[in-house]
Motif scaffolding. Structure first.
Motif, mmCIF file in Angstrom:
data_model
loop_
_atom_site.group_PDB
_atom_site.id
_atom_site.type_symbol
_atom_site.label_atom_id
_atom_site.label_comp_id
_atom_site.label_asym_id
_atom_site.label_seq_id
_atom_site.Cartn_x
_atom_site.Cartn_y
_atom_site.Cartn_z
ATOM 1 N N ALA A 189 23.462 -5.246 -35.673
ATOM 2 C CA ALA A 189 22.881 -5.372 -37.007
ATOM 3 C C ALA A 189 23.730 -6.280 -37.889
ATOM 4 O O ALA A 189 23.204 -7.105 -38.648
ATOM 5 N N VAL A 190 25.058 -6.134 -37.782
ATOM 6 C CA VAL A 190 25.956 -6.987 -38.566
ATOM 7 C C VAL A 190 25.789 -8.445 -38.162
ATOM 8 O O VAL A 190 25.650 -9.340 -39.003
ATOM 9 N N LEU A 191 25.793 -8.703 -36.851
ATOM 10 C CA LEU A 191 25.674 -10.086 -36.378
ATOM 11 C C LEU A 191 24.319 -10.687 -36.725
ATOM 12 O O LEU A 191 24.217 -11.868 -37.073
ATOM 13 N N ASP A 192 23.257 -9.859 -36.639
ATOM 14 C CA ASP A 192 21.923 -10.382 -36.970
ATOM 15 C C ASP A 192 21.746 -10.605 -38.466
ATOM 16 O O ASP A 192 20.870 -11.361 -38.881
ATOM 17 N N SER A 193 22.566 -9.941 -39.287
ATOM 18 C CA SER A 193 22.450 -10.116 -40.737
ATOM 19 C C SER A 193 23.242 -11.319 -41.243
ATOM 20 O O SER A 193 23.117 -11.684 -42.407
ATOM 21 N N LEU A 194 24.045 -11.933 -40.378
ATOM 22 C CA LEU A 194 24.856 -13.067 -40.801
ATOM 23 C C LEU A 194 23.988 -14.292 -41.044
ATOM 24 O O LEU A 194 22.953 -14.484 -40.405
ATOM 25 N N HIS A 195 24.431 -15.138 -41.975
ATOM 26 C CA HIS A 195 23.768 -16.421 -42.191
ATOM 27 C C HIS A 195 24.198 -17.448 -41.155
ATOM 28 O O HIS A 195 23.571 -18.500 -41.035
ATOM 29 N N ASP A 196 25.264 -17.159 -40.435
ATOM 30 C CA ASP A 196 25.747 -18.065 -39.390
ATOM 31 C C ASP A 196 25.141 -17.664 -38.049
ATOM 32 O O ASP A 196 24.943 -16.476 -37.759
ATOM 33 N N GLY A 197 24.864 -18.676 -37.218
ATOM 34 C CA GLY A 197 24.429 -18.406 -35.858
ATOM 35 C C GLY A 197 25.640 -18.148 -34.966
ATOM 36 O O GLY A 197 26.594 -18.925 -34.961
#
Length: 649
Positions: free
Chosen positions: A142-150
């Motif tokens: 969830a944290v990684l998917d919420s990032l603006h960075d790929g």
């Protein structure tokens, strides 16, 4: 297994849920023992085990004082329960065996239930660990998917094993190791081994590496790339992780700011919109990566091409009409609808652009109206050689540039008006100086004659000389009073009191006095007045207006001429007309007559007394009465027409 090992007819496992013990597993549970299998913590045998954190051995519930009232006593049952812990020692539940008959629990049976509780502790610990690990994975995803960075990760062999949602949206269906259409900061094509993942697998830490990606729509996107290796406990490289940040918006914002700066600079250095146009269009074309731009200005009911620009190296020869009618073409339509127009492909049928202009080379077009304080004064148009979808940011940028252009035109117009005003003021000061100097000269000359005259001369010519001085003094006082009155009206300091008054009586009085004043002069005053006409007005100021208008008409009428004064009621207004038989005021000069800084050319041909403020002062007073004043005329002379409301607005 617990029941068999304890040689008991029933056994169960309960876990804490809030303030209750909930049954999670059972064998041989009797319906009469529901009070034990699903109970509150405060009134159950399992609650005693949970609160104490220690085993509970009950051989006869009927006589054991620890058993809460009403729980299992009527059956004289036996109970053997052990707490179930987590790995930190916290009590999570109870593992128990029970019998509906009193009995003695042997050490072997107690050991069997205790071991069952230990097994339950291990099982629940493993389950909790698996649950916590799953929760951590979900939390991390969830944290990684919420990032603006790929974010992308690969194993030691370079195989991509993870990509977050942002990375999948940035790269689309393309493989993450695909370098097609990618370039580095210098514009050189990017190789596969130059990707951050593969550089990190070689032990390199990558920071802020710039990447440009050419998309299918020809629109370039810009990224910053970070990457680093993932090391194991023994120091070996287990894989690599890469983060990609989309900085296209920031890059475009920087270019937009540069474009606005270039536009501002071009406008600051240009004397006119025609001179500034090419530099402004050049900055716009360079910023947008589009190919052609035009600036159109409204002129005499049409819109004309004031400037155009095409990107260097792009095929020229785009036919641009010199003028377009209202609503014709892209610029004419934007002028008509007065809002931005985005045409996705001007080469399609029904487009506002002619096929000769587009010629399969121009596609997307954007037109932005240019405004000043009065409304649309022009249109800014830009063209691309590819099909582009509408972009709000681009429309906002172009609207800002159009606003700069409108402000530039308005500022230049104001500067021109200021120069004209200064010139008019200088001319008027010269005129008013002459009008003031004339009576002052007469007063000074006749005063000097009186000073030097002997007694017989004073007796003979003194009254005539004093009369001339008095007449010029009154004229000078009149000019000064008009200047002060006009200044007070303009500043809002003049107190205009509108009370019901008979305007016909005022006009009749002024006409009678004017006739008496010019008795014997070769000018005739004709009057056509109502018997009575009541209007709300300031009697003294309206009388002064009538005196000014009638005096001017007499002065401008030639010998043998007629001055006509009429007053009548027309609808909801009183209409006063004062006409002379002099030369007509040219149409171009009529509005300027009310400025206070202008005297008509017909007045320059003759030496006429007056300050030139009569019409200016008249308009100021009439407007304070919510009325209107205008000049009309023809070959027979000039007419001043005053309209005053019959009722208070």
């Amino acid at each position: 297994m617990t029941a068999r090992a304890a040689k008991a007819p029933s056994a169960c496992i309960q876990f804490i849920e809030g303030a209750r013990l909930r049954l999670y597993g059972s064998w041989g549970v009797s319906m009469e023992w529901d009070d034990i299998t699903d109970t509150g913590l405060e009134n159950s045998l399992g609650g005693i085990v949970v609160r104490a954190g220690e085993p509970l051995v009950v051989e006869d519930a009927a006589v054991d004082e620890r058993v809460p009232a009403g729980v299992a006593r009527r059956h004289n049952g036996a109970y053997l329960g052990y707490p179930v812990h987590d790995r930190l020692g916290l009590v999570l539940g109870v593992c128990c065996a029970y019998d509906q008959q009193p009995r003695r629990w042997t050490p072997e049976q107690m050991t069997a239930v205790a071991e069952a509780a230990e097994v339950a502790t291990l099982l629940i610990g493993e389950q909790l660990a698996r649950y916590e690990l799953e929760q951590q994975h979900r939390f991390l995803d969830a944290v990684l998917d919420s990032l603006h960075d790929g974010v992308t990760a690969c194993d030691a062999g370079g195989r991509v094993v993870f990509a977050n949602e942002r990375m999948r949206s940035l790269w689309g269906d393309s493989p993450f190791e695909d370098v097609a259409g990618l370039a580095d900061a210098s514009g050189e094509p990017l190789r596969r081994e130059d990707l951050g993942l593969f550089r990190a697998l070689r032990g390199e830490r990558v920071r802020d590496a710039q990447i440009a990606a050419q998309g299918r729509s020809r629109r370039t996107r810009y990224f910053l790339m970070d990457a680093q290796p993932i090391h194991g406990l023994d120091g070996r490289v287990l894989g690599a992780v890469q983060a990609v940040q989309d900085v296209t918006r920031q890059r475009r914002a920087e270019r937009f700011r540069s474009c606005e700066l270039a536009v501002t600079t071009a406008l600051a250095e240009a004397p006119s919109i025609e001179a500034a146009g090419p530099r402004v269009l050049e900055a716009v074309v360079a910023t947008l990566d589009w190919v052609h731009a035009e600036l159109w200005m409204v002129d005499d009911g049409t819109i004309r091409a004031a400037a155009r620009w095409s990107t260097p190296g792009w095929p020229s020869g785009i036919p641009v009409p010199e003028r377009l009618a209202y609503g014709q073409g892209l610029a004419g339509r934007a002028w008509q609808v007065d809002k931005p127009l985005w045409i996705r492909d001007v080469g399609r049928p029904q487009s506002l652009i002619s096929p000769d202009t587009s010629a399969d080379r121009l596609h997307t077009a954007l037109a932005i109206p240019v405004h000043d304080g009065t409304g649309p004064i022009g249109v800014l148009t830009v063209f691309a050689d590819a099909v582009e979808d509408p972009e709000d940011e681009l429309v906002a940028l172009m609207s800002g540039i159009a606003a700069h252009l409108g402000q530039f035109v308005e500022r230049r117009r104001v500067e021109d008006l200021q120069r004209q005003l200064t010139r008019s003021k200088n001319e008027y000061l010269a005129l008013i100086g002459h009008e003031l100097r004339t009576p002052l000269t007469s007063i000074s000359a006749y005063t000097e004659l009186l000073r030097e005259a002997d007694e017989p001369t004073l007796v003979r010519d003194g009254p005539r000389l004093i009369e001339v001085i008095e007449r010029n003094t009154n004229q000078l006082r009149e000019i000064i009073n008009e200047l002060l009155e006009l200044s007070a009206l303009d500043a809002g300091h003049a107190d205009v009191r509108r009370t019901p008054m008979d305007l016909a009586a005022v006009v009749r009085e002024v006409v009678d006095r004017a006739r008496a004043a010019i008795d014997g002069a070769p000018v005739v005053i004709d009057a056509d007045l109502s018997g009575e006409l009541i209007v709300p007005g300031d009697r003294d100021r309206l009388r002064h207006i009538v005196e000014n208008l009638l005096g001017s008409a007499v002065r401008f009428s030639p010998d043998g001429g007629h001055v006509a004064v009429s007053l009548r009621s027309t609808g909801r207004a009183a209409e006063l007309a004062v006409s002379d038989s002099g030369a007509d005021v040219p149409w171009a000069e009529r509005e300027q007559m009310f400025t206070g800084h202008f005297r008509t050319s017909r007045g320059h041909d003759r030496t006429l007394p007056g300050s030139g403020l009569g019409l200016t002062l008249s308009r100021a007073v009439v407007e304070k009465h919510h009325g209107s004043i205008e000049l009309t005329g023809g070959d027979a002379g000039t007419t001043v027409l005053v309209r005053l409301p019959l009722e208070t607005p």
